[in-house]
Design an enzyme around this catalytic site. Structure first.
Site, PDB file in Angstrom:
ATOM      1  N   TYR A 165     -40.970  20.094   8.106  1.00 18.37           N
ATOM      2  CA  TYR A 165     -41.520  18.882   8.724  1.00 18.37           C
ATOM      3  C   TYR A 165     -40.452  17.790   8.752  1.00 18.37           C
ATOM      4  CZ  TYR A 165     -44.584  14.792   9.291  1.00 18.37           C
ATOM      5  OH  TYR A 165     -45.168  13.628   9.734  1.00 18.37           O
ATOM      6  N   ALA A 214     -37.212  18.087   8.631  1.00 18.53           N
ATOM      7  CA  ALA A 214     -36.119  18.408   9.576  1.00 18.53           C
ATOM      8  C   ALA A 214     -36.522  18.077  11.006  1.00 18.53           C
ATOM      9  CB  ALA A 214     -35.752  19.888   9.454  1.00 18.53           C
ATOM     10  N   ASP A 247     -53.229   6.392   7.234  1.00 18.16           N
ATOM     11  CA  ASP A 247     -54.583   6.852   6.985  1.00 18.16           C
ATOM     12  C   ASP A 247     -55.126   7.688   8.160  1.00 18.16           C
ATOM     13  OD1 ASP A 247     -57.118   7.075   6.073  1.00 18.16           O
ATOM     14  OD2 ASP A 247     -57.732   5.076   6.704  1.00 18.16           O
TER      15      ASP A 247
HETATM   16  N1  LIG Z   1     -50.369  10.377   8.916  1.00 17.19           N
HETATM   17  C1  LIG Z   1     -49.191  10.161   8.372  1.00 17.19           C
HETATM   18  O1  LIG Z   1     -49.069   9.881   7.181  1.00 17.19           O
HETATM   19  C2  LIG Z   1     -47.970  10.217   9.200  1.00 17.19           C
HETATM   20  C3  LIG Z   1     -47.975  10.714  10.482  1.00 17.19           C
HETATM   21  N2  LIG Z   1     -46.802  10.763  11.173  1.00 17.19           N
HETATM   22  C4  LIG Z   1     -46.772  11.294  12.523  1.00 17.19           C
HETATM   23  O2  LIG Z   1     -47.696  10.599  13.348  1.00 17.19           O
HETATM   24  C5  LIG Z   1     -48.059  11.426  14.440  1.00 17.19           C
HETATM   25  C6  LIG Z   1     -49.552  11.406  14.606  1.00 17.19           C
HETATM   26  O3  LIG Z   1     -50.122  12.081  13.504  1.00 17.19           O
HETATM   27  P1  LIG Z   1     -51.482  11.671  12.803  1.00 17.19           P
HETATM   28  O4  LIG Z   1     -52.302  10.831  13.734  1.00 17.19           O
HETATM   29  O5  LIG Z   1     -51.161  11.170  11.474  1.00 17.19           O
HETATM   30  O6  LIG Z   1     -52.110  13.097  12.613  1.00 17.19           O
HETATM   31  P2  LIG Z   1     -53.435  13.750  13.210  1.00 17.19           P
HETATM   32  O7  LIG Z   1     -53.439  15.143  12.690  1.00 17.19           O
HETATM   33  O8  LIG Z   1     -54.597  12.881  12.925  1.00 17.19           O
HETATM   34  O9  LIG Z   1     -53.178  13.718  14.778  1.00 17.19           O
HETATM   35  C7  LIG Z   1     -52.262  14.560  15.408  1.00 17.19           C
HETATM   36  C8  LIG Z   1     -52.823  14.918  16.773  1.00 17.19           C
HETATM   37  O10 LIG Z   1     -51.900  15.778  17.434  1.00 17.19           O
HETATM   38  C9  LIG Z   1     -52.632  16.776  18.113  1.00 17.19           C
HETATM   39  N3  LIG Z   1     -51.799  17.952  18.347  1.00 17.19           N
HETATM   40  C10 LIG Z   1     -51.367  18.857  17.436  1.00 17.19           C
HETATM   41  N4  LIG Z   1     -50.642  19.806  18.034  1.00 17.19           N
HETATM   42  C11 LIG Z   1     -50.592  19.495  19.357  1.00 17.19           C
HETATM   43  C12 LIG Z   1     -49.970  20.089  20.486  1.00 17.19           C
HETATM   44  N5  LIG Z   1     -49.276  21.220  20.370  1.00 17.19           N
HETATM   45  N6  LIG Z   1     -50.107  19.492  21.688  1.00 17.19           N
HETATM   46  C13 LIG Z   1     -50.835  18.353  21.833  1.00 17.19           C
HETATM   47  N7  LIG Z   1     -51.453  17.747  20.777  1.00 17.19           N
HETATM   48  C14 LIG Z   1     -51.326  18.312  19.563  1.00 17.19           C
HETATM   49  C15 LIG Z   1     -53.780  17.074  17.169  1.00 17.19           C
HETATM   50  O11 LIG Z   1     -54.850  17.748  17.827  1.00 17.19           O
HETATM   51  C16 LIG Z   1     -54.155  15.677  16.686  1.00 17.19           C
HETATM   52  O12 LIG Z   1     -55.112  15.075  17.510  1.00 17.19           O
HETATM   53  C17 LIG Z   1     -47.477  12.820  14.141  1.00 17.19           C
HETATM   54  O13 LIG Z   1     -46.285  13.006  14.857  1.00 17.19           O
HETATM   55  C18 LIG Z   1     -47.181  12.743  12.657  1.00 17.19           C
HETATM   56  O14 LIG Z   1     -46.169  13.627  12.271  1.00 17.19           O
HETATM   57  C19 LIG Z   1     -45.636  10.297  10.661  1.00 17.19           C
HETATM   58  C20 LIG Z   1     -45.589   9.816   9.403  1.00 17.19           C
HETATM   59  C21 LIG Z   1     -46.745   9.674   8.599  1.00 17.19           C
HETATM   60  C1  LIG Z   2     -45.387  14.551   0.523  1.00 17.36           C
HETATM   61  C2  LIG Z   2     -45.969  15.139   1.770  1.00 17.36           C
HETATM   62  C3  LIG Z   2     -45.889  16.624   1.705  1.00 17.36           C
HETATM   63  C4  LIG Z   2     -46.427  17.443   2.547  1.00 17.36           C
HETATM   64  C5  LIG Z   2     -47.228  17.008   3.673  1.00 17.36           C
HETATM   65  C6  LIG Z   2     -47.341  17.940   4.817  1.00 17.36           C
HETATM   66  O1  LIG Z   2     -46.160  18.516   5.282  1.00 17.36           O
HETATM   67  C7  LIG Z   2     -48.106  17.270   5.916  1.00 17.36           C
HETATM   68  O2  LIG Z   2     -48.519  18.175   6.860  1.00 17.36           O
HETATM   69  C8  LIG Z   2     -47.507  16.069   6.536  1.00 17.36           C
HETATM   70  C9  LIG Z   2     -46.745  15.185   6.007  1.00 17.36           C
HETATM   71  C10 LIG Z   2     -46.589  13.868   6.533  1.00 17.36           C
HETATM   72  C11 LIG Z   2     -45.693  13.095   5.956  1.00 17.36           C
HETATM   73  C12 LIG Z   2     -45.537  11.722   6.358  1.00 17.36           C
HETATM   74  C13 LIG Z   2     -44.651  10.892   5.817  1.00 17.36           C
HETATM   75  C14 LIG Z   2     -43.708  11.289   4.815  1.00 17.36           C
HETATM   76  C15 LIG Z   2     -42.904  10.363   4.238  1.00 17.36           C
HETATM   77  C16 LIG Z   2     -41.970  10.745   3.281  1.00 17.36           C
HETATM   78  O3  LIG Z   2     -41.859  11.890   2.908  1.00 17.36           O
HETATM   79  C17 LIG Z   2     -41.081   9.735   2.686  1.00 17.36           C
HETATM   80  C18 LIG Z   2     -41.782   8.479   2.412  1.00 17.36           C
HETATM   81  C19 LIG Z   2     -41.268   7.545   1.722  1.00 17.36           C
HETATM   82  C20 LIG Z   2     -39.998   7.690   1.047  1.00 17.36           C
HETATM   83  C21 LIG Z   2     -39.534   6.448   0.424  1.00 17.36           C
HETATM   84  C22 LIG Z   2     -38.876   5.604   1.406  1.00 17.36           C
HETATM   85  O4  LIG Z   2     -37.965   6.070   2.097  1.00 17.36           O
HETATM   86  O5  LIG Z   2     -39.283   4.458   1.505  1.00 17.36           O
END
Ligand SMILES: NC(=O)C1=CN([C@@H]2O[C@H](COP(=O)(O)OP(=O)(O)OC[C@H]3O[C@@H](n4cnc5c(N)ncnc54)[C@H](O)[C@@H]3O)[C@@H](O)[C@H]2O)C=CC1
Ligand SMILES: CC/C=C\C[C@H](O)[C@H](O)/C=C/C=C/C=C\C=C\C(=O)C/C=C\CCC(=O)O
Length: 229
Positions: A123, A125, A159
């Site tokens: 993830y 990477a 969230d």
């Molecule tokens: N929730 C978190 O803590 C964080 C989220 N992100 C990023 O934010 C973005 C949004 O994620 P969230 O709203 O948190 O997650 P989420 O899981 O609530 O939403 C992701 C959405 O992407 C859709 N999706 C998955 N695969 C797909 C595909 N192949 N084609 C089209 N849609 C697809 C899912 O159906 C879902 O609606 C992602 O790129 C995630 O990696 C980044 C850092 C932190």
């Molecule tokens: C710790 C999360 C481990 C696994 C989670 C899964 O892979 C999951 O599907 C998605 C992860 C989403 C991660 C979103 C954010 C991640 C952030 C960080 O790893 C680093 C955050 C803070 C580091 C401190 C800083 O740089 O301030």
């Protein structure tokens, strides 16, 4: 006017109804589409252009977590290849030298791409790749002259369902991850939306990498760039 896609048709249709009742039927579109597939994505971009006339803002947001086979490959397909596909298609439709009107692309990476995350290396990477892709294109002189800006948002924990679904398939140590998330804290979706809107509105922002985290707030990162001549 907005068009969004998702693989989850049920959720997309529900969100579409909400948007249409708030902003008018002709102002919102939804298409079930998998960002990892080229032809459906090409068709979607064409359809948006035909329906709305042009594209001003594109956000590549779809993302998943997966660390074991075959999910790790899917994670690269969706996060890195999907975002690359969406970015290149957006450029094609927005560039003034290709008949577009210019615009802004905002890609959603993660603090896991800025930093490292030993609990979700694949993830992490993919998210580092998104930062490099976005910054590189933003610094490309032809893209700049064609009136397209590109910025990237790197949330720490937000969230949403993504962090509620941490399991052995997407994380190398669920217990450690839970403790880590508790330590960093979780921001609301509104914090990420505010950051996104700022990067859309501020025409001086190009190649910006912005981290949003509960612990540190919203920060523009400064990464030294040596200009390529
Ligand atoms: N929730 C978190 O803590 C964080 C989220 N992100 C990023 O934010 C973005 C949004 O994620 P969230 O709203 O948190 O997650 P989420 O899981 O609530 O939403 C992701 C959405 O992407 C859709 N999706 C998955 N695969 C797909 C595909 N192949 N084609 C089209 N849609 C697809 C899912 O159906 C879902 O609606 C992602 O790129 C995630 O990696 C980044 C850092 C932190
Ligand atoms: C710790 C999360 C481990 C696994 C989670 C899964 O892979 C999951 O599907 C998605 C992860 C989403 C991660 C979103 C954010 C991640 C952030 C960080 O790893 C680093 C955050 C803070 C580091 C401190 C800083 O740089 O301030």
């Amino acid at each position: 006017k907005v068009c969004f896609c998702d693989t989850n048709g049920e959720l997309g249709t529900k969100t579409l109804s909400e948007l249409q009742s708030k902003y008018g039927e002709g102002n919102a579109m939804f298409q079930t589409c998998d960002v990892s597939l080229q032809q459906p994505m090409e068709n979607l971009f064409k359809k948006v252009k035909e329906t709305f006339g042009c594209l001003d803002i594109v956000c590549n947001n779809a993302g998943i977590g997966g660390e074991v086979y075959p999910l790790w490959e899917k994670t690269i397909d969706v996060n890195l290849k999907g975002t690359t596909r969406g970015t290149l298609l957006a450029l094609e439709h927005m560039r003034t030298d290709k008949g577009g009107k210019g615009g802004v692309i905002i890609n959603i990476s993660s603090a896991a791409g800025l930093n490292v995350n030993p609990l979700s290396p694949v993830y992490s990477a993919t998210k580092a790749g998104i930062i490099a892709l976005t910054r590189s294109l933003a610094m490309n002189s032809e893209v700049k002259s064609a009136g397209v800006r590109l910025n990237v948002v790197c949330p720490a924990f937000v969230d949403t369902d993504l962090i509620k679904e941490i399991n052995d398939d997407n994380c190398l140590d669920v217990q450690k991850a839970s403790k880590f998330i508790e330590m960093i804290g979780v921001v609301s979706k509104e914090v990420v939306v505010d950051c996104f809107m700022e990067l859309v509105r501020d025409v001086n922002q190009n190649g910006a990498v912005v981290k949003c985290s509960k612990m540190d707030g919203t920060q523009y990162t400064s990464i030294e760039v040596k200009p390529v001549t």
